[in-house]
Scaffold this active site. Structure first.
Site, PDB file in Angstrom:
ATOM      1  N   ASP A  69      -9.936   3.328   1.937  1.00  0.00           N
ATOM      2  CA  ASP A  69     -10.048   2.620   3.223  1.00  0.00           C
ATOM      3  C   ASP A  69     -10.714   3.484   4.301  1.00  0.00           C
ATOM      4  OD1 ASP A  69      -8.943   0.186   2.447  1.00  0.00           O
ATOM      5  OD2 ASP A  69      -6.891   0.821   2.912  1.00  0.00           O
ATOM      6  N   LYS A 103       0.805  -1.230   0.000  1.00  0.00           N
ATOM      7  CA  LYS A 103       0.000   0.000   0.000  1.00  0.00           C
ATOM      8  C   LYS A 103       0.839   1.282   0.000  1.00  0.00           C
ATOM      9  CE  LYS A 103      -4.254  -1.736   2.011  1.00  0.00           C
ATOM     10  NZ  LYS A 103      -5.347  -1.477   2.955  1.00  0.00           N
TER      11      LYS A 103
END
Ligand code: ATR
Length: 279
Positions: A102, A66
């Site tokens: 997210d 990420k």
């Protein structure tokens, strides 16, 4: 022409994203396929080149890439910049755009249960990458954030980031305390819920008003959520966060509104299957 999407990570075999997205494409008759690829850290650059060469329209990024994916992208959205992490990439006019769904996915998953977040108290268990994304999203909505971590220095670092956003940020060690009695939102982000066995501390005395969330996605209720439910709290697991981060990625790629109910069913079917086959 058929479009292709994917999730890349390592490990990746347990990802629920392909089942969730493909159920969504099927429900709307969209000509697209969502794949999953295991990509080792030392092959990330080649994997990105390969996905571009093969004409992928976009992809999701999960652990451990990420943060490291950012070096391979052309543009970052404000959400990706804020989190310092990317979970969604879109190819737009030949450019690789990095985005992060997210934090907003987490907010969408709780906002039906926790109206008016400003001024309310959130306690986060854990101070890793997932906790950071959630802390920033909650702070942006005006919540006070208290972070408890096994390694208190990491909780302190995250609390400082919250303070830089102008919100109240504090920290403590990973144990019960006075925070229990006035917490509005308690979020479990540590990897403890991945393992069997009881949660290491009791939630006795927790405010009955508290909404308690475990972000780990599991077929069965985690030991942590079982403890919270026994104390009389409203609880939910990580499925909704996964669902809404996926829905926001869908909307970033395809526009319009993601077919939430079809995606939810795609996710639930996989969890049920897992419970059925693995006990
Ligand atoms: P992620 O990016 O998914 O949040 P991570 O960065 O590895 O993953 O963070 C894992 C979190 O789980 C950390 O907060 C870690 O605490 P430390 O910072 O002290 O390592 C927490 N954690 C892992 N195992 C734990 C355990 N047995 N007890 C308490 N906390 C634990």
């Amino acid at each position: 022409m058929e479009k292709h999407y994917a999730v890349i990570g390592d490990p990746i075999e347990h990802s629920y994203s392909p089942g969730m997205h493909n159920a969504g494409y099927d429900s709307l008759g969209i000509d697209a396929v969502y794949h999953r690829f295991q990509v080792r850290s030392d092959r990330l650059a080649e994997a990105v080149e390969g996905l571009c060469a093969l004409g992928f329209a976009g992809w999701n990024v999960t652990l451990p890439h990420k943060e490291s994916i950012i070096a391979h992208l052309d543009v970052l959205t404000p959400q990706a910049l804020r989190a310092g992490a990317v979970n969604t990439v879109k190819i737009h006019e030949g450019k690789k755009i990095g985005h992060n769904t997210d934090g907003d996915g987490f907010i969408r998953s709780i906002e039906g249960d926790l109206q008016s977040m400003a001024g309310k108290k959130a306690v986060l268990l854990g101070a890793g990458g997932a906790a950071k994304g959630i802390a920033l999203a909650l702070a942006e909505r005006g919540m006070q954030i208290h972070i408890l971590n096994r390694t208190p220095e990491k909780a302190m670092e995250l609390a400082h980031i919250v303070r830089e956003l102008g919100e109240k940020g504090s920290w403590g060690s990973f144990e019960p305390g006075p925070w229990l009695k006035d917490v509005d939102l308690l979020v479990q982000t540590t990897s403890l819920s991945l393992h069997e066995g009881p949660f290491p501390f009791t939630l006795a005395g927790i405010s009955r008003q508290a909404l308690v969330v475990d972000i780990i996605v599991k077929a069965r209720e985690t030991a942590f959520l079982e403890e919270a439910r026994k104390q009389g709290c409203r609880t939910f697991g990580g499925m909704d966060m996964l669902l809404y981060q996926g829905a926001l990625a869908w909307e970033f790629w395809l526009g319009g509104q993601a077919p939430i109910e079809a995606m939810r069913k795609g996710l639930k079917d996989q969890l049920l299957q897992q419970m059925f086959y693995k006990g």
